[in-house]
Scaffold this motif. Structure first.
Motif, PDB file in Angstrom:
ATOM      1  N   LEU A   1      10.850  20.046  -3.962  1.00  0.00           N
ATOM      2  CA  LEU A   1      10.989  19.621  -2.567  1.00  0.00           C
ATOM      3  C   LEU A   1       9.698  19.677  -1.749  1.00  0.00           C
ATOM      4  O   LEU A   1       9.447  18.779  -0.933  1.00  0.00           O
ATOM      5  CB  LEU A   1      12.087  20.453  -1.884  1.00  0.00           C
ATOM      6  N   PRO A   2       8.825  20.701  -1.907  1.00  0.00           N
ATOM      7  CA  PRO A   2       7.608  20.711  -1.080  1.00  0.00           C
ATOM      8  C   PRO A   2       6.720  19.483  -1.273  1.00  0.00           C
ATOM      9  O   PRO A   2       6.042  19.062  -0.318  1.00  0.00           O
ATOM     10  CB  PRO A   2       6.889  21.993  -1.524  1.00  0.00           C
ATOM     11  N   ILE A   3       6.706  18.903  -2.468  1.00  0.00           N
ATOM     12  CA  ILE A   3       5.763  17.816  -2.758  1.00  0.00           C
ATOM     13  C   ILE A   3       6.010  16.608  -1.857  1.00  0.00           C
ATOM     14  O   ILE A   3       5.080  16.139  -1.173  1.00  0.00           O
ATOM     15  CB  ILE A   3       5.818  17.419  -4.250  1.00  0.00           C
TER      16      ILE A   3
ATOM     17  N   ASN B   1      -6.662   3.387   0.540  1.00  0.00           N
ATOM     18  CA  ASN B   1      -6.639   4.841   0.407  1.00  0.00           C
ATOM     19  C   ASN B   1      -5.488   5.345  -0.459  1.00  0.00           C
ATOM     20  O   ASN B   1      -5.640   6.351  -1.169  1.00  0.00           O
ATOM     21  CB  ASN B   1      -6.584   5.491   1.788  1.00  0.00           C
ATOM     22  N   PHE B   2      -4.330   4.707  -0.393  1.00  0.00           N
ATOM     23  CA  PHE B   2      -3.238   5.107  -1.265  1.00  0.00           C
ATOM     24  C   PHE B   2      -3.450   4.605  -2.694  1.00  0.00           C
ATOM     25  O   PHE B   2      -3.240   5.325  -3.667  1.00  0.00           O
ATOM     26  CB  PHE B   2      -1.901   4.577  -0.737  1.00  0.00           C
ATOM     27  N   THR B   3      -3.877   3.351  -2.809  1.00  0.00           N
ATOM     28  CA  THR B   3      -3.925   2.737  -4.135  1.00  0.00           C
ATOM     29  C   THR B   3      -5.010   3.331  -5.008  1.00  0.00           C
ATOM     30  O   THR B   3      -4.821   3.506  -6.220  1.00  0.00           O
ATOM     31  CB  THR B   3      -4.133   1.212  -3.999  1.00  0.00           C
ATOM     32  N   VAL B   4      -6.166   3.654  -4.440  1.00  0.00           N
ATOM     33  CA  VAL B   4      -7.246   4.198  -5.280  1.00  0.00           C
ATOM     34  C   VAL B   4      -6.808   5.520  -5.902  1.00  0.00           C
ATOM     35  O   VAL B   4      -7.110   5.805  -7.077  1.00  0.00           O
ATOM     36  CB  VAL B   4      -8.547   4.362  -4.464  1.00  0.00           C
ATOM     37  N   ILE B   5      -6.071   6.330  -5.155  1.00  0.00           N
ATOM     38  CA  ILE B   5      -5.596   7.602  -5.699  1.00  0.00           C
ATOM     39  C   ILE B   5      -4.611   7.353  -6.831  1.00  0.00           C
ATOM     40  O   ILE B   5      -4.668   8.001  -7.884  1.00  0.00           O
ATOM     41  CB  ILE B   5      -4.940   8.445  -4.585  1.00  0.00           C
ATOM     42  N   TRP B   6      -3.694   6.410  -6.627  1.00  0.00           N
ATOM     43  CA  TRP B   6      -2.698   6.105  -7.656  1.00  0.00           C
ATOM     44  C   TRP B   6      -3.362   5.586  -8.931  1.00  0.00           C
ATOM     45  O   TRP B   6      -3.009   5.991 -10.037  1.00  0.00           O
ATOM     46  CB  TRP B   6      -1.698   5.095  -7.109  1.00  0.00           C
ATOM     47  N   PHE B   7      -4.337   4.692  -8.785  1.00  0.00           N
ATOM     48  CA  PHE B   7      -5.046   4.162  -9.953  1.00  0.00           C
ATOM     49  C   PHE B   7      -5.742   5.289 -10.724  1.00  0.00           C
ATOM     50  O   PHE B   7      -5.655   5.358 -11.956  1.00  0.00           O
ATOM     51  CB  PHE B   7      -6.066   3.118  -9.527  1.00  0.00           C
ATOM     52  N   VAL B   8      -6.462   6.142 -10.013  1.00  0.00           N
ATOM     53  CA  VAL B   8      -7.164   7.241 -10.674  1.00  0.00           C
ATOM     54  C   VAL B   8      -6.166   8.185 -11.338  1.00  0.00           C
ATOM     55  O   VAL B   8      -6.361   8.614 -12.492  1.00  0.00           O
ATOM     56  CB  VAL B   8      -8.046   8.002  -9.663  1.00  0.00           C
ATOM     57  N   GLN B   9      -5.114   8.516 -10.636  1.00  0.00           N
ATOM     58  CA  GLN B   9      -4.097   9.426 -11.163  1.00  0.00           C
ATOM     59  C   GLN B   9      -3.481   8.883 -12.447  1.00  0.00           C
ATOM     60  O   GLN B   9      -3.339   9.602 -13.445  1.00  0.00           O
ATOM     61  CB  GLN B   9      -3.029   9.639 -10.091  1.00  0.00           C
ATOM     62  N   GLU B  10      -3.135   7.594 -12.452  1.00  0.00           N
ATOM     63  CA  GLU B  10      -2.522   6.985 -13.629  1.00  0.00           C
ATOM     64  C   GLU B  10      -3.534   6.875 -14.771  1.00  0.00           C
ATOM     65  O   GLU B  10      -3.182   7.077 -15.949  1.00  0.00           O
ATOM     66  CB  GLU B  10      -1.972   5.606 -13.276  1.00  0.00           C
TER      67      GLU B  10
ATOM     68  N   GLY C   1       0.815  -1.211   0.000  1.00  0.00           N
ATOM     69  CA  GLY C   1       0.000   0.000   0.000  1.00  0.00           C
ATOM     70  C   GLY C   1       0.847   1.257   0.000  1.00  0.00           C
ATOM     71  O   GLY C   1       0.539   2.226  -0.712  1.00  0.00           O
ATOM     72  N   ASN C   2       1.926   1.255   0.779  1.00  0.00           N
ATOM     73  CA  ASN C   2       2.789   2.431   0.827  1.00  0.00           C
ATOM     74  C   ASN C   2       3.541   2.642  -0.481  1.00  0.00           C
ATOM     75  O   ASN C   2       3.903   3.777  -0.815  1.00  0.00           O
ATOM     76  CB  ASN C   2       3.765   2.326   1.997  1.00  0.00           C
ATOM     77  N   LEU C   3       3.792   1.570  -1.226  1.00  0.00           N
ATOM     78  CA  LEU C   3       4.401   1.731  -2.545  1.00  0.00           C
ATOM     79  C   LEU C   3       3.500   2.550  -3.474  1.00  0.00           C
ATOM     80  O   LEU C   3       3.984   3.278  -4.345  1.00  0.00           O
ATOM     81  CB  LEU C   3       4.685   0.366  -3.168  1.00  0.00           C
ATOM     82  N   ALA C   4       2.193   2.421  -3.287  1.00  0.00           N
ATOM     83  CA  ALA C   4       1.263   3.213  -4.101  1.00  0.00           C
ATOM     84  C   ALA C   4       1.453   4.698  -3.842  1.00  0.00           C
ATOM     85  O   ALA C   4       1.304   5.518  -4.761  1.00  0.00           O
ATOM     86  CB  ALA C   4      -0.179   2.797  -3.806  1.00  0.00           C
ATOM     87  N   LEU C   5       1.794   5.075  -2.608  1.00  0.00           N
ATOM     88  CA  LEU C   5       2.078   6.478  -2.330  1.00  0.00           C
ATOM     89  C   LEU C   5       3.308   6.930  -3.112  1.00  0.00           C
ATOM     90  O   LEU C   5       3.361   8.066  -3.611  1.00  0.00           O
ATOM     91  CB  LEU C   5       2.280   6.695  -0.833  1.00  0.00           C
ATOM     92  N   GLY C   6       4.301   6.045  -3.227  1.00  0.00           N
ATOM     93  CA  GLY C   6       5.442   6.360  -4.071  1.00  0.00           C
ATOM     94  C   GLY C   6       5.026   6.580  -5.514  1.00  0.00           C
ATOM     95  O   GLY C   6       5.564   7.461  -6.206  1.00  0.00           O
ATOM     96  N   GLY C   7       4.054   5.797  -5.992  1.00  0.00           N
ATOM     97  CA  GLY C   7       3.544   5.989  -7.344  1.00  0.00           C
ATOM     98  C   GLY C   7       2.861   7.330  -7.513  1.00  0.00           C
ATOM     99  O   GLY C   7       2.983   7.988  -8.558  1.00  0.00           O
ATOM    100  N   ILE C   8       2.135   7.781  -6.493  1.00  0.00           N
ATOM    101  CA  ILE C   8       1.489   9.095  -6.535  1.00  0.00           C
ATOM    102  C   ILE C   8       2.539  10.193  -6.658  1.00  0.00           C
ATOM    103  O   ILE C   8       2.416  11.123  -7.468  1.00  0.00           O
ATOM    104  CB  ILE C   8       0.629   9.307  -5.273  1.00  0.00           C
ATOM    105  N   CYS C   9       3.599  10.085  -5.848  1.00  0.00           N
ATOM    106  CA  CYS C   9       4.665  11.076  -5.885  1.00  0.00           C
ATOM    107  C   CYS C   9       5.358  11.070  -7.251  1.00  0.00           C
ATOM    108  O   CYS C   9       5.689  12.127  -7.801  1.00  0.00           O
ATOM    109  CB  CYS C   9       5.669  10.798  -4.767  1.00  0.00           C
ATOM    110  N   TRP C  10       5.566   9.881  -7.818  1.00  0.00           N
ATOM    111  CA  TRP C  10       6.209   9.782  -9.120  1.00  0.00           C
ATOM    112  C   TRP C  10       5.368  10.462 -10.203  1.00  0.00           C
ATOM    113  O   TRP C  10       5.905  11.133 -11.087  1.00  0.00           O
ATOM    114  CB  TRP C  10       6.454   8.324  -9.486  1.00  0.00           C
ATOM    115  N   GLN C  11       4.068  10.305 -10.143  1.00  0.00           N
ATOM    116  CA  GLN C  11       3.195  10.949 -11.120  1.00  0.00           C
ATOM    117  C   GLN C  11       3.332  12.472 -11.052  1.00  0.00           C
ATOM    118  O   GLN C  11       3.387  13.154 -12.082  1.00  0.00           O
ATOM    119  CB  GLN C  11       1.742  10.543 -10.891  1.00  0.00           C
ATOM    120  N   LEU C  12       3.372  13.016  -9.841  1.00  0.00           N
ATOM    121  CA  LEU C  12       3.527  14.459  -9.696  1.00  0.00           C
ATOM    122  C   LEU C  12       4.906  14.911 -10.163  1.00  0.00           C
ATOM    123  O   LEU C  12       5.057  15.994 -10.744  1.00  0.00           O
ATOM    124  CB  LEU C  12       3.279  14.866  -8.236  1.00  0.00           C
ATOM    125  N   TRP C  13       5.917  14.088  -9.907  1.00  0.00           N
ATOM    126  CA  TRP C  13       7.263  14.401 -10.381  1.00  0.00           C
ATOM    127  C   TRP C  13       7.291  14.433 -11.907  1.00  0.00           C
ATOM    128  O   TRP C  13       7.910  15.315 -12.503  1.00  0.00           O
ATOM    129  CB  TRP C  13       8.252  13.385  -9.839  1.00  0.00           C
TER     130      TRP C  13
END
Length: 560
Positions: A128-130, A152-161, A102-114
């Motif tokens: 840096l703020p992100i 909660n982390f994964t649903v955001i990552w799926f939608v974002q991707e 689940g926490n890896l999905a948060l990394g995916g969210i950050c990668w998308q913003l990057w």
């Protein structure tokens, strides 16, 4: 600082990379230190699912029904599939594995913003703020609770991707699959279809792509909202807008006050709304600049998802739930989007000031969240450790009486079938050394005259045990190993966590420690059977187990 601004220097890029990695490293440190393979809260739903799946007497049709069944108001098919994968891959359900996934999905969210940030062509330190917002300890409920992390982390990552793929005009197969995955992960995942349709319309496509997407959207809405609807209780209509702002501004507080979140959320929502308006109307130089930004439609679509999710929370959660730490990720995402839009529209002279201001705000917020939330993280960790000890030693987790029969029988059954075995993190009392101590424990009781429900009973009685002198420090490990021991005449010993409280901001800033001395432990008296007990303090350090003091009496019957 000059080295950081010298973006042409390899050393400057390296320094920026290290600064970006720092909040992520702290996040990983907390996970490694405090994540444990102990079932917790709604994780019991996953354990029940695996137990029924393992049972050969349960038909395949019933297993499938279990797989797709609602959990409260959410479809957690993804969570259940991951728990099944854990069960088949390791032979047992493994909650730590699910926490990390689940926490890896948060990394995916950050990668998308990057990935979106890199389109701006700015030096890395502007980003840096992100990570300071995303990897905030305010999300600790999602960090350490396997079902929450997966959901909660994964649903955001799926939608974002999914929205990213639609924006890039990729073939529909992949974004549709991601949208389906989002809809089967959490209740707000169905928004991927709706917002994806809006994004496609904004692209003015004339091929069959839009009609295929709309067809899937209609089917998804009919299935999820009409044929298999979730029962929702709605809050009053007049509270929806202020509640929406509270959710989107919740990152601005670690307390229960709603004034600052309300103002902050209104400001952030207004900023995104004005951005969308300027882009559509092409108003002024800002509007023209926004039209030239290729990634802006994707950011606005994702911002719409964040706002829509916050609205769903505003509609279906009570006001005192809106500031729960599990929901603050949406405030962090809104902060990140507004910051990125500000970088995009600011002129060359303003970009540095905007970035420095955002960085200072994000770093301060991250540090304050660490200070405020680490005691909560430790409290949850110690509760899980105590649950594991109490069950392995006494065949009970000391759950409230309403839930005890169910949880204890489930844990016993799954352990006997080797489906799940609680870890053994704390040695039995025979390994503890009795250490003389003058530390005194103040024991008192009180009734909550405002509670009357089927879970706790009418006016439930609580026991409170506190001490104002015991020190908690990270260096000695006592942040993890401080417990109250309660023993009866039959030598049954039960543990309750003696978690630290947060110290003052001044002490934290000056390096004098995270935690204030002492602790206060409160528990429902009915968790223990009536009788006479002895209460002591257990301190666990790398050097061993110390049971402090001669013991103080606790008569449970006297509190009724």
């Amino acid at each position: 600082m000059r080295l950081l601004f010298n973006t042409s220097s390899a050393r400057g890029q390296s320094v920026a990379g290290l600064l970006i990695a720092l909040p992520i490293a702290i996040w990983l440190w907390a996970l490694l230190r405090y994540a444990v393979d102990v079932v917790y809260n709604d994780d019991y739903a996953l354990l029940t699912f695996i137990a029924r799946w393992h049972n050969p007497a349960v038909s395949w049709s019933d297993r499938f029904a279990d797989l797709v069944a609602l959990h409260n108001t959410h479809r957690i098919i993804y969570d259940r599939l991951v728990s099944l994968a854990s069960y088949y891959l390791t032979g047992q359900i493994n909650f730590v594995l699910m926490i990390w996934l689940g926490n890896l999905a948060l990394g995916g969210i950050c990668w998308q913003l990057w990935r979106g940030f890199r389109q701006l062509g700015l030096p890395a330190w502007y980003f840096l703020p992100i990570p300071c917002w995303l990897f905030s300890m305010q999300s600790h409920e999602n960090m350490f609770w396997s079902m929450a992390a997966l959901q909660n982390f994964t649903v955001i990552w799926f939608v974002q991707e999914a929205l990213h793929q639609v924006h890039k005009r990729a073939p529909l197969g992949w974004p549709l699959l991601l949208s389906i995955g989002a809809a089967l992960t959490s209740g707000n995942g169905v928004l991927a279809f709706l917002i994806g349709a809006i994004l496609l319309v904004s692209q003015q496509r004339r091929d069959r792509t839009l009609w295929v997407w709309l067809s899937y959207t209609v089917v998804a809405l009919i299935l999820l909202l009409v044929i298999f609807p979730a029962a929702h209780e709605r809050t009053p209509l007049l509270g929806w807008v202020p509640n929406l702002f509270v959710v989107l501004g919740s990152a601005f507080t670690n307390e229960t006050t709603t004034t600052i979140p309300l103002a902050g959320g209104a400001l952030l929502t207004t900023a995104i709304g004005i951005t969308a308006l300027f882009r559509v109307t092409r108003f002024g130089a800002v509007g023209r600049r926004l039209r030239q930004l290729p990634g802006l439609p994707e950011w606005l679509a994702f911002g719409l998802f964040v706002i829509a999710t916050a609205l769903l929370l505003a509609m279906h959660r009570l006001p005192d739930e809106l500031l729960r730490d599990r929901y603050k990720l949406y405030a962090h995402l809104m902060l990140s989007l507004v910051y990125l839009v500000g970088l995009a529209v600011a002129g060359p002279r303003l970009k540095v000031g905007w970035a420095l201001t955002g960085t200072l705000l994000a770093v301060v917020m991250n540090a304050i969240a660490f200070h405020a939330c680490l005691p909560k993280i430790i409290g949850g960790f110690q509760q899980r450790q105590a649950d594991a000890f109490n069950f392995r030693t006494n065949a009970t987790t000391l759950a409230i009486p309403y839930l005890r029969s169910y949880t204890d029988s489930l844990l016993t059954s799954t352990q006997q079938q080797h489906i799940y075995t609680l870890p053994n993190p704390i040695k039995p009392p025979a390994a503890w050394s009795v250490t003389p101590s003058t530390d005194s424990l103040l024991i008192s009781s009180f009734q909550d005259d405002f509670i009357h429900n089927s879970f706790l009973g009418e006016h439930p009685c609580y026991i409170e045990i506190d001490n104002q002198t015991v020190a908690h420090t990270l260096a000695t490990g006592t942040d993890k190993g401080m417990y109250i021991t309660i023993s009866d005449k039959q030598q049954h010993t039960y543990l309750f966590p003696a978690s630290p409280g947060k110290g003052s901001i001044r002490d934290f800033v000056t390096g004098q420690g995270l935690f204030k001395p002492g602790f206060a432990v409160s528990f429902l008296s009915s968790r223990l059977k009536p009788g006479l007990y002895q209460v002591k303090l257990l301190r666990i350090t790398p050097n061993g187990y110390q049971q402090l003091g001669a013991g103080q009496p606790l008569d449970i019957q006297s509190v009724y």
